[in-house]
Design a protein around this motif. Structure first.
Motif, PDB file in Angstrom:
ATOM      1  N   ILE A  77       9.943  31.304 -27.882  1.00  0.00           N
ATOM      2  CA  ILE A  77       8.799  32.078 -27.386  1.00  0.00           C
ATOM      3  C   ILE A  77       7.508  31.286 -27.563  1.00  0.00           C
ATOM      4  CG2 ILE A  77       7.387  34.113 -27.818  1.00  0.00           C
ATOM      5  CD1 ILE A  77       9.904  34.681 -26.222  1.00  0.00           C
ATOM      6  N   LEU A  78       7.358  30.607 -28.687  1.00  0.00           N
ATOM      7  CA  LEU A  78       6.143  29.835 -28.930  1.00  0.00           C
ATOM      8  C   LEU A  78       5.974  28.724 -27.900  1.00  0.00           C
ATOM      9  CD1 LEU A  78       6.134  29.535 -32.833  1.00  0.00           C
ATOM     10  CD2 LEU A  78       4.638  30.958 -31.415  1.00  0.00           C
ATOM     11  N   GLN A  79       7.079  28.040 -27.558  1.00  0.00           N
ATOM     12  CA  GLN A  79       6.949  26.950 -26.595  1.00  0.00           C
ATOM     13  C   GLN A  79       6.766  27.473 -25.184  1.00  0.00           C
ATOM     14  OE1 GLN A  79       8.953  25.293 -24.052  1.00  0.00           O
ATOM     15  NE2 GLN A  79      10.274  27.100 -23.870  1.00  0.00           N
ATOM     16  N   PHE A  80       7.374  28.631 -24.874  1.00  0.00           N
ATOM     17  CA  PHE A  80       7.251  29.147 -23.522  1.00  0.00           C
ATOM     18  C   PHE A  80       5.828  29.606 -23.226  1.00  0.00           C
ATOM     19  CE2 PHE A  80       7.171  32.412 -20.319  1.00  0.00           C
ATOM     20  CZ  PHE A  80       7.849  31.788 -19.291  1.00  0.00           C
ATOM     21  N   PHE A  81       5.170  30.227 -24.211  1.00  0.00           N
ATOM     22  CA  PHE A  81       3.832  30.750 -23.983  1.00  0.00           C
ATOM     23  C   PHE A  81       2.740  29.806 -24.499  1.00  0.00           C
ATOM     24  CE2 PHE A  81       6.394  34.625 -23.744  1.00  0.00           C
ATOM     25  CZ  PHE A  81       5.868  35.222 -22.606  1.00  0.00           C
ATOM     26  N   ARG A  82       3.066  28.548 -24.666  1.00  0.00           N
ATOM     27  CA  ARG A  82       2.047  27.594 -25.094  1.00  0.00           C
ATOM     28  C   ARG A  82       1.003  27.407 -23.989  1.00  0.00           C
ATOM     29  NH1 ARG A  82       6.332  24.902 -23.069  1.00  0.00           N
ATOM     30  NH2 ARG A  82       6.050  22.897 -21.992  1.00  0.00           N
ATOM     31  N   ASP A  83      -0.212  27.146 -24.407  1.00  0.00           N
ATOM     32  CA  ASP A  83      -1.325  27.005 -23.465  1.00  0.00           C
ATOM     33  C   ASP A  83      -2.149  25.797 -23.895  1.00  0.00           C
ATOM     34  OD1 ASP A  83      -3.280  27.354 -21.582  1.00  0.00           O
ATOM     35  OD2 ASP A  83      -4.108  29.187 -22.447  1.00  0.00           O
ATOM     36  N   PRO A  84      -1.718  24.598 -23.518  1.00  0.00           N
ATOM     37  CA  PRO A  84      -2.407  23.393 -23.966  1.00  0.00           C
ATOM     38  C   PRO A  84      -3.778  23.237 -23.303  1.00  0.00           C
ATOM     39  CG  PRO A  84      -0.721  22.833 -22.365  1.00  0.00           C
ATOM     40  CD  PRO A  84      -0.553  24.301 -22.670  1.00  0.00           C
ATOM     41  N   ALA A  85      -4.704  22.636 -24.030  1.00  0.00           N
ATOM     42  CA  ALA A  85      -6.009  22.305 -23.453  1.00  0.00           C
ATOM     43  C   ALA A  85      -5.838  21.099 -22.538  1.00  0.00           C
ATOM     44  CB  ALA A  85      -7.003  21.993 -24.575  1.00  0.00           C
ATOM     45  N   ILE A  86      -6.406  21.172 -21.350  1.00  0.00           N
ATOM     46  CA  ILE A  86      -6.280  20.061 -20.399  1.00  0.00           C
ATOM     47  C   ILE A  86      -7.646  19.721 -19.823  1.00  0.00           C
ATOM     48  CG2 ILE A  86      -3.933  20.734 -19.783  1.00  0.00           C
ATOM     49  CD1 ILE A  86      -5.075  21.736 -17.101  1.00  0.00           C
ATOM     50  N   LYS A  87      -7.751  18.527 -19.263  1.00  0.00           N
ATOM     51  CA  LYS A  87      -8.960  18.104 -18.560  1.00  0.00           C
ATOM     52  C   LYS A  87      -8.697  18.265 -17.071  1.00  0.00           C
ATOM     53  CE  LYS A  87     -12.266  14.328 -17.999  1.00  0.00           C
ATOM     54  NZ  LYS A  87     -12.633  12.938 -18.397  1.00  0.00           N
ATOM     55  N   ILE A  88      -9.446  19.156 -16.414  1.00  0.00           N
ATOM     56  CA  ILE A  88      -9.241  19.449 -14.994  1.00  0.00           C
ATOM     57  C   ILE A  88      -9.719  18.271 -14.145  1.00  0.00           C
ATOM     58  CG2 ILE A  88      -9.716  21.066 -13.122  1.00  0.00           C
ATOM     59  CD1 ILE A  88      -8.152  22.246 -15.463  1.00  0.00           C
ATOM     60  N   ASN A  89      -8.918  17.907 -13.158  1.00  0.00           N
ATOM     61  CA  ASN A  89      -9.234  16.795 -12.256  1.00  0.00           C
ATOM     62  C   ASN A  89     -10.045  17.325 -11.067  1.00  0.00           C
ATOM     63  OD1 ASN A  89      -9.257  14.309 -11.042  1.00  0.00           O
ATOM     64  ND2 ASN A  89      -7.090  14.281 -10.502  1.00  0.00           N
ATOM     65  N   LYS A  90     -11.299  17.703 -11.302  1.00  0.00           N
ATOM     66  CA  LYS A  90     -12.097  18.383 -10.285  1.00  0.00           C
ATOM     67  C   LYS A  90     -12.621  17.418  -9.223  1.00  0.00           C
ATOM     68  CE  LYS A  90     -13.747  22.318 -13.025  1.00  0.00           C
ATOM     69  NZ  LYS A  90     -14.921  23.096 -13.457  1.00  0.00           N
TER      70      LYS A  90
END
Length: 218
Positions: A50-63
């Protein structure tokens, strides 16, 4: 790395189930160490899943206004010209990204702009790669207008396991490129519909990252 808010209920349920498994093992098999260790292991596996499925990593958006970003992590499973019959009612290029249960399941806006159309459709739960899943499965359809006459449509599509689609945008919202717009639980796919002539930057079976991989250029 943070835990996504959509996972709180699932995590609570898994913790309760894990505690019940451990209690049952110790109550019914008080002298059997193997059963105790098996219950502990099963509980840990469930919680980690469950922890890995609902992980929400911080990312840098390629805008970039010229880019159409991937709305999800996964693999490109469709690149073809199709008839889009719900909103545009004309020919479009469809690019589909399949999310397996091990992918991050946050969905992101492929472009920024004004939400012109947002609609939820109840439906079936065919496997996500089924040809009819795009039109018959439970799904949401979102259209974002970046500027006049520049619109991108994308769909969150439920699969055989994914039984809950969440989306946070509504018609009239101003949204940013790469911002979170929703979540699909337990694997599925997202379809993106682009104008004919759009430059496609990905290939079939290519692994893509939501908010970072450039699917196409407008």
């Amino acid at each position: 790395m943070k835990f996504h808010r959509e996972g709180y209920a699932s995590l609570a349920l898994v913790i309760v189930v894990s505690a019940a498994i451990i209690w049952a093992a110790r109550y019914f098999f008080p002298e059997t160490a193997f059963v105790h260790y098996f219950a502990y292991t099963l509980a840990v596996v469930l919680i980690i899943t469950i922890l890995q499925f609902f992980r929400d990593p911080a990312i840098k958006i390629n805008k970039n206004e010229s880019f159409v970003l991937s709305p999800a992590d996964g693999k490109v499973v469709v690149i073809e010209e199709v008839e889009e019959s719900e909103y545009f009612k004309d020919r479009r290029i469809q690019v589909s990204v399949f999310m397996s249960p091990v992918n991050v399941h946050v969905n992101r806006n492929p472009i920024g702009g004004l939400v012109k159309y947002a609609k939820y459709h109840p439906g079936l739960y065919l496997v996500a790669w089924h040809p009819k899943s795009s039109t018959e499965n439970e799904r949401t359809t979102i259209v974002i207008e970046q500027k006049p006459k520049v619109e991108v449509l994308f769909r969150q599509i439920a699969g055989a396991l994914a039984r809950r689609i969440v989306f946070y945008v509504k018609e009239g919202d101003k949204v940013g490129q790469g911002e979170e717009m929703g979540f699909i639980k337990f694997g599925s796919r997202v379809d993106v519909f682009l104008p004919i002539g759009t430059k496609i930057n990905v290939e079939l079976n290519q692994v893509v990252k939501g908010g970072r991989t450039v699917l196409a250029e407008i």
